[in-house]
Structure formats: C-alpha cells, structure tokens
Design an enzyme around this catalytic site. Structure first.
Site, PDB file in Angstrom:
ATOM      1  CG  HIS A 100      -5.733   0.228 -10.804  1.00 47.33           C
ATOM      2  ND1 HIS A 100      -4.385   0.285 -11.069  1.00 47.33           N
ATOM      3  CD2 HIS A 100      -6.225  -0.805 -11.532  1.00 47.33           C
ATOM      4  CE1 HIS A 100      -4.066  -0.666 -11.933  1.00 47.33           C
ATOM      5  NE2 HIS A 100      -5.156  -1.340 -12.224  1.00 47.33           N
ATOM      6  CB  SER A 101      -3.870  -2.647  -8.646  1.00 46.70           C
ATOM      7  OG  SER A 101      -3.057  -3.782  -8.542  1.00 46.70           O
ATOM      8  CG  LEU A 102      -1.262  -1.004  -3.018  1.00 48.37           C
ATOM      9  CD1 LEU A 102      -1.375  -2.079  -1.941  1.00 48.37           C
ATOM     10  CD2 LEU A 102       0.156  -0.421  -3.057  1.00 48.37           C
ATOM     11  CB  ALA A 104      -8.825  -1.899  -5.515  1.00 51.03           C
TER      12      ALA A 104
END
Length: 283
Positions: A100-102, A104
């Site tokens: 998720h986010s970073l 990802a």
C-alpha cells in the site's frame, strides 16, 4: 469477523530486528503485506479477517512500528535491500506480495529486481517507483539537504493522550479516526506520562534523488508475474495519469477501483479482499 495476528520478530543478517504480524496459517499461500509511509503492519488489521485463505504476514518496515531504526538514511533503493534481507531471514522463496502506498512502490520495484520470488503482485494506491524529470534533480537535492537539517533540529514534546495523537495523524492524512487509532496504537510508546512516536524521525527526510521515468519503467517491464492495481475513488488523483503513462509497461496488469480514499483497504476491507482473492484465484 475476527483474525488473530501473532507478533513475531526476525533478526536480519546485519543484526537489526524486524517486527511482523502473522496469522499463523502456514499451510496456505503466503501473502506478504507492506504498509505505507509512517504507517505500520497494523494498517492491515481491518483487512486481515477477510484474508483467512492466505498465510498473511504484515511487515513493519524499518523505522516503523516495532521494527528497529536504520543507522543510515532512508533511501528508496535500500528498501529493496531491506526486503531482500527480510525474505532471506524468514526463508520465503516464493510468495504473493501486496503493498500500500510506499509499500506498493517498494513492492513493484522489488518484483522487477527479484521476479523469481514473486508469484503475484497487488498494488494499493501505488503504481511503480516515483520518478522525476532530469532537470528537477538540482532542486530535489537542495530541498532534501535543507529538509534533513530541519529534521535534525525538530523537537517533539509528545502527546498528552492517545486521542491527541490520533487527531494529529488525521490532520496529516485523509484517514478516519478509527483507522488512525489502529496505526497510532502500534506507532506510539509511553514515556514519563506522555506518548511519543516510535517511528524514526528521519523517515520525514525527503528523498535526495528519484529515478527517471525510463528507469522506473525498466523496473516495471522486468516484472514477470500478473499484477493487480487497486485504487480508491477518492485516492491520489495523479495515479490515473500514471496509469495512462505506465500501464503499457506491465506485461500483465488489471486495474479496479473501490469506494474510499487513500486508505480504502482499512475502511472498505471486505470489497478489497474480494478483489484480492479473485485475482489470486483462491476461491
């Protein structure tokens, strides 16, 4: 639905300890989850009850949650080395990787560098490493150096209550209090009657260098496994432009959209899990 995640710790070859939350279902497909910047493994707690078909392991990245801090600056490519060390210490040879986010960004780059390890790749609100035009490099370096100075000089007086910390977390991210509380409970420690962040203050340093778009897409083209990209309807709007720019570089990718903001996996967990299970052909 409920899920019990067990606290585990790994010792890396360099002596650092990494904290994990593990559902203990070792007879099921291994799903390794990487959280976002200044979050921790607890950001996957709402999703965990819906992922009982997997052996779910949620990693506290270095400097976050209950994991040790680094002795060096937090540079993007070093996240890949950290993850490789984690896989070696844990004995993970092949697994499904979710970020998720970073997380990802790390997961997508890692899947390009070590494609033989990744069976399937699931990206929540992230689509490959951040990039920048070459002409922006001098300005980025200047901002990063000045930001490091401010980080060294920044002092914190902590929080009087957990609720105060939750409110502060909600101000810096589009996240509801219920979700922020899960992250804060794992990210805080009590000292002398006040609450302080466990996370390394240097995580707030700006990256001194980002990849060129060509370098980022070279990593993407090296990904060998199927990829699922899930974005929130009210998530980062620039991801749609990035999708148009990068989708063609993936050998096999599909995109779905779910209701919610950047942390949709914490608020819209059941729908998110359905897409993950279907993609992994679990049910």
């Amino acid at each position: 639905m409920t899920a019990t995640l067990q606290e585990r710790r790994l010792r890396l070859a360099d002596g650092r300890h990494i904290a994990l939350l593990d559902n203990g279902q070792e007879d099921r497909p291994l799903l390794v989850a990487l959280h976002g910047w200044l979050d921790n493994g607890a950001s996957f707690l709402p999703l965990a009850p819906w992922l009982g078909a997997f052996h779910l392991v949620c990693v506290d990245l270095p400097g976050h949650g209950h994991s040790d801090h680094k002795s060096t600056p937090y540079v993007f490519v070093d996240w890949l080395d950290d993850l490789y060390q984690i896989t070696q210490a844990a004995g993970w040879q092949r697994f499904i990787l979710l970020g998720h986010s970073l997380g990802a960004l790390i997961a997508s780059a890692y899947a390009g560098v070590f494609p033989e390890q990744i069976e399937r790749l699931i990206l929540l609100e992230g689509l490959g490493p951040l990039s920048q035009p070459d002409e922006e490099v001098p300005g980025q370096l200047r901002r990063a150096i000045l930001n490091r100075t401010r980080t060294r000089e920044r002092a914190t007086s902590g929080f009087a209550t957990l609720e105060e910390a939750v409110a502060a977390r909600c101000k810096v991210a589009d996240i509801p209090p219920s979700a922020a509380r899960l992250i804060c409970e794992r990210q805080l420690e009590a000292r002398e009657g006040r609450w302080y962040w466990r996370s390394d203050p240097r995580l707030r340093d700006l990256s001194p260098l980002r990849m060129s778009e060509g370098q980022a897409q070279a990593l993407i083209r090296a990904i060998a496994c199927p990829v699922l990209f899930i974005r929130g309807e009210q998530g980062f709007p620039w991801l749609l432009e990035q999708w148009r720019q990068r989708a063609g570089a993936f050998a096999q990718i599909e995109m779905v959209q779910v209701a919610g903001n950047h942390h949709f996996h914490m608020e819209n967990s059941s729908e998110t899990a359905v897409y993950i299970e279907n993609f992994c052909q679990i049910r």
